[in-house]
Design an enzyme around this catalytic site. Structure first.
Site, PDB file in Angstrom:
ATOM      1  CB  CYS A 119      -2.878   8.252 -10.120  1.00 57.60           C
ATOM      2  SG  CYS A 119      -4.159   7.122 -10.750  1.00 57.60           S
ATOM      3  CG  HIS A 148      -5.311  10.392 -13.099  1.00 57.88           C
ATOM      4  ND1 HIS A 148      -4.120   9.760 -12.823  1.00 57.88           N
ATOM      5  CD2 HIS A 148      -5.101  11.709 -12.864  1.00 57.88           C
ATOM      6  CE1 HIS A 148      -3.216  10.666 -12.459  1.00 57.88           C
ATOM      7  NE2 HIS A 148      -3.793  11.852 -12.470  1.00 57.88           N
ATOM      8  CG  ASP A 155      -2.146  14.254 -10.784  1.00 59.88           C
ATOM      9  OD1 ASP A 155      -1.761  13.236 -10.157  1.00 59.88           O
ATOM     10  OD2 ASP A 155      -2.525  14.229 -11.975  1.00 59.88           O
TER      11      ASP A 155
END
Length: 307
Positions: free
Chosen positions: A85, A124, A139
């Site tokens: 991420c 994250h 995302d």
């Protein structure tokens, strides 16, 4: 809204030979860049998740993951690798900012289904994009079936159906929670019907976050921790996952899965194959378009992760 940068134009965030034309060549996006609207954002986003894998292979082939933007760009664009991420969303955030989108980073705490609790460390990185007064979460760095396929409107209590399933944000006391409801699964190879990689619950918590703006520097400790700690999911499993036009692929250790969403009404097809050591390298090339510079040592310690 800020004026979009022309592809290839130098901006404050860009250094060295970073440019948008190379990024879009990497993802295959050939659409318009004229409007900073939701339609363009969605198209750019979907090209990213179908071209750039979510993967942690560097940890298992003797490479160090660093968060400098130029390094991330070189890894994903030039070397045609993927990332986790902090790499995927950082690069996508840079692209969107170059184009004139109103973007910022957020930090989330991932839900651990085996402990039935959210992580205590913010690991994250998310992108928030505001378009005409509406906020969206973008995302590109979660992977498998929890990977959203469209930007999600930041609104509480609203079901947001997408190809992977139904996503929903819920806000309580200024904390936002993401959860996903899945379809039933058909597994032709019954040897894997009880695999620990299969999610058993119909509704799954994914992560929680606040709207406090974050910077990449806020994730430096986490980046080191996740690739070195024996308690980290990412040291326990070698992971490579890529979204397709109708589902996703994942290589977890030696286990290759291919999922086709909604292949029958309210049912996903999930196929499993166990690879031999000599098949891993070719599978990475053929299924994920990844060629590693160093030898991968696959690992898959049972538990900790579901697709």
């Amino acid at each position: 809204m800020k004026s979009p940068m022309k592809p290839g134009q130098e901006v404050g965030l860009a250094r060295g030979d970073m440019n948008l034309e190379e990024y879009f060549a990497r993802t295959g996006y050939k659409g318009s860049l004229e409007n900073q609207d939701l339609e363009t954002l969605t198209d750019i986003f979907q090209h990213h998740i179908r071209a750039v894998p979510f993967e942690n292979l560097s940890i298992h082939c003797g490479e160090k993951i660093t968060l400098e933007l130029e390094h991330v760009y070189n890894k994903i664009v030039h070397k045609k690798r993927g990332g986790w991420c902090m790499e995927n969303n950082q690069l996508l955030g840079w692209v969107l900012k170059c184009l004139g989108y109103d973007t910022s980073f957020l930090g989330a705490y991932v839900f651990n289904p085996h402990e039935n609790a959210y992580a205590t460390i913010m690991t994250h990185l998310l992108v928030k994009v505001v378009i005409e007064g509406k906020a969206y979460i973008v995302d590109a760095g979660f992977g498998v079936s929890y990977q959203m396929w469209q930007p999600m409107e930041l609104v509480s209590g609203k079901d947001q159906p997408q190809a992977p399933g139904i996503f929903r944000f819920t806000e309580k006391n200024a904390i936002w929670y993401l959860e996903k409801m899945r379809r039933k699964q058909y597994i032709p190879n019954q040897n894997f019907s009880n695999s620990d990689l299969l999610e058993k619950k119909d509704c799954r918590k994914v992560y929680m976050f606040s709207l406090e703006p974050r910077t990449v520097e806020d994730f430096c400790f986490q980046c080191t921790y996740l690739q070195t700690s024996p308690d980290s999911l990412f040291t326990k499993k070698s992971i490579c996952t890529l979204q397709t036009t109708d589902g996703f692929r994942a290589l977890i250790g030696w286990t290759l899965t291919e999922t086709k969403y909604n292949y029958k009404e309210n049912m996903d097809l999930v196929e499993f194959i166990t690879l031999k050591d000599e098949e891993v390298e070719k599978t990475l090339k053929d299924k994920f378009n990844i060629t590693l510079e160093r030898k991968l040592v696959p690992i898959n310690i049972k538990g900790f992760y579901t697709i």
